[in-house]
Design a protein around this motif. Structure first.
Motif, short mmCIF file in Angstrom:
data_model
loop_
_atom_site.label_atom_id
_atom_site.label_comp_id
_atom_site.label_asym_id
_atom_site.label_seq_id
_atom_site.Cartn_x
_atom_site.Cartn_y
_atom_site.Cartn_z
N LEU A 100 71.34 15.86 99.88
CA LEU A 100 71.19 13.95 100.44
C LEU A 100 71.15 14.10 101.75
O LEU A 100 70.77 12.75 101.71
CB LEU A 100 72.95 14.05 100.15
CG LEU A 100 73.51 13.32 98.95
CD1 LEU A 100 74.75 13.33 98.82
CD2 LEU A 100 72.56 12.48 97.87
N ILE B 99 81.35 10.93 90.81
CA ILE B 99 80.50 9.73 90.74
C ILE B 99 80.84 8.97 90.03
O ILE B 99 81.01 7.60 89.51
CB ILE B 99 79.08 10.25 90.05
CG1 ILE B 99 78.27 10.77 91.89
CG2 ILE B 99 78.10 9.62 89.89
CD1 ILE B 99 76.88 11.70 90.60
N ASN C 78 78.27 15.92 89.37
CA ASN C 78 80.16 15.73 89.20
C ASN C 78 80.40 14.81 89.39
O ASN C 78 79.89 13.36 89.15
CB ASN C 78 78.91 15.33 91.10
CG ASN C 78 80.83 15.76 92.25
OD1 ASN C 78 82.44 15.39 91.93
ND2 ASN C 78 80.60 16.26 93.43
N CYS D 111 78.50 24.29 95.70
CA CYS D 111 79.08 24.08 96.80
C CYS D 111 78.43 24.81 97.96
O CYS D 111 79.24 25.75 98.19
CB CYS D 111 79.44 22.51 96.90
SG CYS D 111 79.58 21.52 95.70
N GLU E 129 82.87 21.90 89.41
CA GLU E 129 81.69 21.01 91.90
C GLU E 129 81.42 23.13 92.04
O GLU E 129 82.14 22.91 93.32
CB GLU E 129 82.92 20.54 92.26
CG GLU E 129 81.76 20.34 93.48
CD GLU E 129 83.01 19.32 94.58
OE1 GLU E 129 83.11 17.99 93.74
OE2 GLU E 129 83.56 20.28 95.57
N ASP F 142 74.98 20.41 91.60
CA ASP F 142 73.48 20.11 91.60
C ASP F 142 72.25 20.49 91.81
O ASP F 142 73.37 21.79 91.83
CB ASP F 142 73.43 19.22 92.50
CG ASP F 142 74.14 19.69 93.73
OD1 ASP F 142 73.43 21.07 94.37
OD2 ASP F 142 75.08 19.48 94.57
N TRP G 250 76.73 19.32 100.71
CA TRP G 250 76.17 18.33 99.99
C TRP G 250 74.72 17.97 101.04
O TRP G 250 73.99 16.65 101.33
CB TRP G 250 76.67 16.82 100.28
CG TRP G 250 77.91 17.04 99.22
CD1 TRP G 250 78.97 16.87 99.90
CD2 TRP G 250 78.56 17.54 98.24
NE1 TRP G 250 80.28 17.24 98.74
CE2 TRP G 250 79.32 17.63 97.84
CE3 TRP G 250 77.28 17.70 96.94
CZ2 TRP G 250 80.10 17.71 96.63
CZ3 TRP G 250 77.34 17.83 95.78
CH2 TRP G 250 78.90 18.38 95.82
N PHE H 221 71.51 9.95 89.77
CA PHE H 221 72.62 11.43 89.38
C PHE H 221 73.07 10.75 88.08
O PHE H 221 71.95 9.92 87.56
CB PHE H 221 73.82 10.32 90.37
CG PHE H 221 74.00 8.82 90.36
CD1 PHE H 221 74.90 8.37 88.80
CD2 PHE H 221 73.47 8.01 91.15
CE1 PHE H 221 75.04 6.74 89.07
CE2 PHE H 221 73.51 6.70 91.09
CZ PHE H 221 74.75 6.33 90.46
N GLN I 175 80.72 11.47 100.71
CA GLN I 175 79.15 12.03 100.87
C GLN I 175 78.03 11.20 99.68
O GLN I 175 77.62 10.75 99.50
CB GLN I 175 79.09 12.66 101.78
CG GLN I 175 79.39 13.38 103.20
CD GLN I 175 78.93 15.02 103.52
OE1 GLN I 175 78.13 15.38 103.26
NE2 GLN I 175 79.93 15.86 104.02
N GLU I 176 78.62 11.94 98.50
CA GLU I 176 78.16 11.54 97.68
C GLU I 176 78.95 10.13 96.66
O GLU I 176 78.06 9.81 96.59
CB GLU I 176 78.97 12.43 96.18
CG GLU I 176 78.45 13.77 96.68
CD GLU I 176 77.84 14.84 94.95
OE1 GLU I 176 76.74 15.35 94.40
OE2 GLU I 176 78.48 14.00 94.45
N GLU I 177 80.35 9.72 97.30
CA GLU I 177 79.89 8.79 96.57
C GLU I 177 79.69 6.72 97.53
O GLU I 177 79.16 6.33 97.37
CB GLU I 177 82.14 8.27 97.45
CG GLU I 177 82.73 9.17 96.67
CD GLU I 177 83.97 9.19 96.84
OE1 GLU I 177 84.86 9.23 95.87
OE2 GLU I 177 84.66 8.83 98.20
#
Length: 356
Positions: free
Chosen positions: A302, A171, A168, A119, A116, A146, A299, A342, A280-282
């Motif tokens: 998104l 996910i 990620n 970011c 990760e 990403d 993030w 994703f 936020q990703e979940e």
């Protein structure tokens, strides 16, 4: 090859949960728990629920100031690394455990792997942002989640051959955990699908007494229109109790939930309000609109996609944004239906690259 993985918080446990069994299978793997937020015993439910083995070393560092905590971790981690003499150390994300592991390993000339990586919120008032930058520049192998993160690393002068765009691990963890949810939990909490909002709040900048009161005043207002379930972080709960904050009768406070229960509730909520990065990703994976209780986010892609929305931390901005959204079912539906591409199998990709 010997690999040491360092973790210390629940988000790290969750995000590394698909990777740890593969590391166990492919390498001589040592697992260190720093005890950054809680004792290992309090985190043990996550290890059991996610079917992870016990840690090899439990440091029980506990809470302290940033400097004290990081220094204490570095001392303890150095002792383990000198004993184990690994070929590489793997860290995840942006916590003090991540920072302590990366700096200590780098000083001992042990390769650092950052999962990760790249970011950026571009807000250096956030301690996590400082951690991200320092860890990335200590690392030898960087796994970016990403394209924005990949570009951030390149723009900071990190050599392209060190960076791998993989996606990620969170996910895969989220998709696995979705099947752990028992839908009887909805009835137990008096909830119905798509008729409640989920909320989390834990970041340092949001749990300052004045800031927390402003956010909670806004949430109380919103709760007049929709039921809100709020699994409360221990630090947040302490401040709520110490200051006797008003909690609306339509807000359901619970203890922190197991990951399966949380992901299940997230998947069935009308929307989620959060200051968490991982959620936020979940929420995007689960197609639940995510309203971010922060002024910025790491993030950004998104938000740019329209899947998530920054609503800020000020009373008027939170209330206006969320009440307007509640009255606009078409916009909520659009946020749910925006396609989010994703990668899956990210942990397998990481293992393959580490072996190459």
């Amino acid at each position: 090859m010997k690999v040491v993985t360092i973790l210390g918080t629940r988000p790290e446990i969750i995000k590394l949960s698909p990777l740890i069994p593969l590391l166990d299978k492919e390498f001589d793997h040592i697992l260190i728990h720093t005890g950054q937020h809680y004792s290992y015993q309090m985190d043990k439910i996550f290890f059991e629920e996610l079917k992870l083995r016990e840690c090899d070393y439990i440091l029980n560092v506990g809470s302290a100031t940033h400097a004290q905590q990081t220094a204490n971790m570095m001392i303890e981690i150095e002792e383990v690394l000198l004993k184990e003499n690994p070929d590489m150390v793997l860290v995840q994300g942006d916590t003090n455990s991540t920072l302590a592991g990366a700096i200590t390993s780098s000083k001992l000339n042990i390769k650092v792997v950052h999962v990760e990586a790249g970011c950026r919120s571009f807000d250096k008032n956030m301690p996590e942002e400082i951690n991200r930058i320092l860890v990335d520049h200590c690392s030898d192998i960087l796994f970016a989640p990403d394209e924005n993160s990949f570009a951030n690393l390149k723009s900071e002068g990190i050599k392209k051959n060190k960076i791998h765009l993989v996606g990620n691990t969170s996910i895969d963890a989220c998709l696995r955990a979705r099947h752990l949810f028992n839908k009887d939990k909805l009835a137990e909490l008096g909830l119905e699908k798509n008729e409640y909002a989920l909320m989390t709040l834990h970041r340092q900048e949001n749990t300052d007494t004045d800031q927390l009161k402003e956010i909670m005043d806004a949430v109380n207002k919103i709760s007049h229109e929709i039921k809100i379930i709020f699994p409360v972080h221990f630090r947040t709960l302490k401040i709520l109790k110490e200051n006797n904050f008003d909690i609306g009768e339509n807000i359901i406070l619970t203890e922190p939930l197991g990951y399966g229960d949380f992901v299940g509730l997230l998947s069935l909520a009308k929307f989620v309000m959060t200051d968490s990065g991982g959620i936020q990703e979940e929420s995007a994976v689960l197609n639940t609109p995510c309203l971010i209780l922060r002024e910025n986010t790491e993030w950004n892609y998104l938000v740019d996609l329209g899947k998530n929305m920054l609503v800020g931390t000020k009373y008027n901005n939170i209330v206006d944004s969320i009440l307007n959204l509640l009255m606009d079912e078409e916009k909520l539906s659009k946020m749910r239906n925006i396609k989010f591409n994703f990668e899956t199998g990210v942990s397998e990709s990481i293992i393959s690259l580490l072996k190459s």
